[in-house]
Scaffold this motif. Structure first.
Motif, short mmCIF file in Angstrom:
data_model
loop_
_atom_site.label_atom_id
_atom_site.label_comp_id
_atom_site.label_asym_id
_atom_site.label_seq_id
_atom_site.Cartn_x
_atom_site.Cartn_y
_atom_site.Cartn_z
N GLY A 1 -16.60 4.00 9.29
CA GLY A 1 -16.60 5.14 10.19
C GLY A 1 -15.72 6.28 9.76
N HIS A 2 -15.10 6.17 8.59
CA HIS A 2 -14.25 7.23 8.06
C HIS A 2 -14.77 7.69 6.70
N ASP A 3 -14.62 8.97 6.45
CA ASP A 3 -15.12 9.56 5.21
C ASP A 3 -14.02 9.86 4.21
N GLY A 4 -12.79 9.60 4.59
CA GLY A 4 -11.66 9.82 3.70
C GLY A 4 -10.41 9.23 4.32
N LEU A 5 -9.34 9.20 3.51
CA LEU A 5 -8.08 8.57 3.91
C LEU A 5 -6.91 9.45 3.48
N LEU A 6 -5.96 9.65 4.40
CA LEU A 6 -4.70 10.32 4.12
C LEU A 6 -3.58 9.37 4.51
N VAL A 7 -2.67 9.09 3.57
CA VAL A 7 -1.50 8.25 3.84
C VAL A 7 -0.25 9.07 3.55
N LEU A 8 0.60 9.19 4.55
CA LEU A 8 1.80 10.02 4.44
C LEU A 8 3.02 9.18 4.07
N GLY A 9 4.20 9.79 4.18
CA GLY A 9 5.43 9.15 3.75
C GLY A 9 6.25 8.60 4.89
N GLY A 10 7.48 8.23 4.58
CA GLY A 10 8.39 7.68 5.58
C GLY A 10 9.62 7.12 4.90
N PRO A 11 10.61 6.71 5.67
CA PRO A 11 11.85 6.19 5.09
C PRO A 11 11.71 4.78 4.53
N GLN A 12 10.60 4.09 4.80
CA GLN A 12 10.40 2.77 4.21
C GLN A 12 10.36 2.90 2.69
N SER A 13 10.64 1.80 2.01
CA SER A 13 10.53 1.76 0.56
C SER A 13 9.25 1.03 0.17
N SER A 14 8.60 1.52 -0.87
CA SER A 14 7.44 0.80 -1.40
C SER A 14 7.83 -0.57 -1.94
N LEU A 15 9.11 -0.79 -2.14
CA LEU A 15 9.61 -2.08 -2.64
C LEU A 15 9.92 -3.05 -1.51
N ASP A 16 9.80 -2.61 -0.26
CA ASP A 16 10.09 -3.50 0.87
C ASP A 16 9.10 -4.66 0.90
#
Length: 246
Positions: free
Chosen positions: A46-61
């Motif tokens: 049901g979606h034609d695209g994706l946007l993922v934003l940032g935050g204080p979490q770490s990608s290493l968490d």
């Protein structure tokens, strides 16, 4: 109307001005704010695209530290597999690199914070979304981790003197930006006032960082609003293909 799924890992980094540009380009934004407990869809139906934003979490968490990112990784993996129009920013770009087979680490040269310039790479010239961006556009940087290895086959689109992997594309339609284009002045001030380590990594105090960001925000709009419109064009094309003829 073309629908863009917008994942907001932290309300410290909402879509803000980027959201306005994408709506102006005719997209319907389905925002999921994870810090409010809103669910991450199991898939991209049901979606034609994706946007993922940032935050204080770490990608290493690990998952027990940031369980909300588990579903985000699954969505990014699905978007990669389908070559769905995707824009992943800062933390989003780091998660995208990881699920694509690249890697991230704590930035070896420390945080990269505040108004900055990035340099477009030659490979970006032929890119339909990134190609028209100027050679050295203004951006806002705010990250402690870095993408040290891009996914195999990724195209590097922009670099900075501090960190090489600033913008990249995987496949034809999946984009990662280590930097921010969505910010407004209130967001930058919030980041500066809550990140003493990041601020201390710069030659500037909080007020100077905020003033410098405010000075470049008009230039960000001049460059990145058209970029957002070009990305929206990919989402519209995806929607047209999904709906079929007639």
């Amino acid at each position: 109307m073309a629908r863009l799924l917008v994942i907001v890992p932290s309300d410290t980094d909402p879509p803000a001005r980027l959201g306005g540009w994408l709506r102006a380009a005719g997209l319907e934004l389905d925002e999921r704010h994870l810090s409010l407990g809103e669910p991450v869809p199991a898939d991209l139906t049901g979606h034609d695209g994706l946007l993922v934003l940032g935050g204080p979490q770490s990608s290493l968490d690990p998952a027990d530290v940031s369980p909300e990112l588990v579903g985000v990784r699954h969505l990014l993996a699905q978007a990669l597999a389908a070559d769905l129009p995707t824009l992943a920013i800062c933390l989003g770009a780091q998660l995208l690199a990881q699920v694509g087979g690249g890697s991230t680490r704590v930035g070896v040269d420390g945080p990269e914070v505040g108004a900055a310039l990035v340099a477009k790479r030659d490979a970006a010239d032929g890119d339909p979304v990134f190609g028209p961006v100027p050679l050295s556009p203004d951006v806002i940087e705010w990250h402690h981790d870095e993408i040290d290895r891009l996914p195999a086959g990724a195209t590097l689109l922009a670099s900075s003197p501090a960190y090489r992997n600033q913008a990249y594309r995987v496949g034809r339609q999946v984009y990662g930006l280590q930097f921010h284009i969505e910010t407004d002045e209130a967001m930058v001030r919030g980041w500066a006032e809550t990140d003493p380590v990041g601020v201390a990594s710069t030659p500037f105090d909080v007020e100077t960082i905020c003033a410098r960001a405010g000075d470049v925000h008009p230039d960000l709009e001049e460059v990145w609003a058209p970029f957002a419109e070009r990305f929206a064009g990919l989402v519209h094309a995806q929607a047209a293909g999904r709906s079929g003829p007639g």
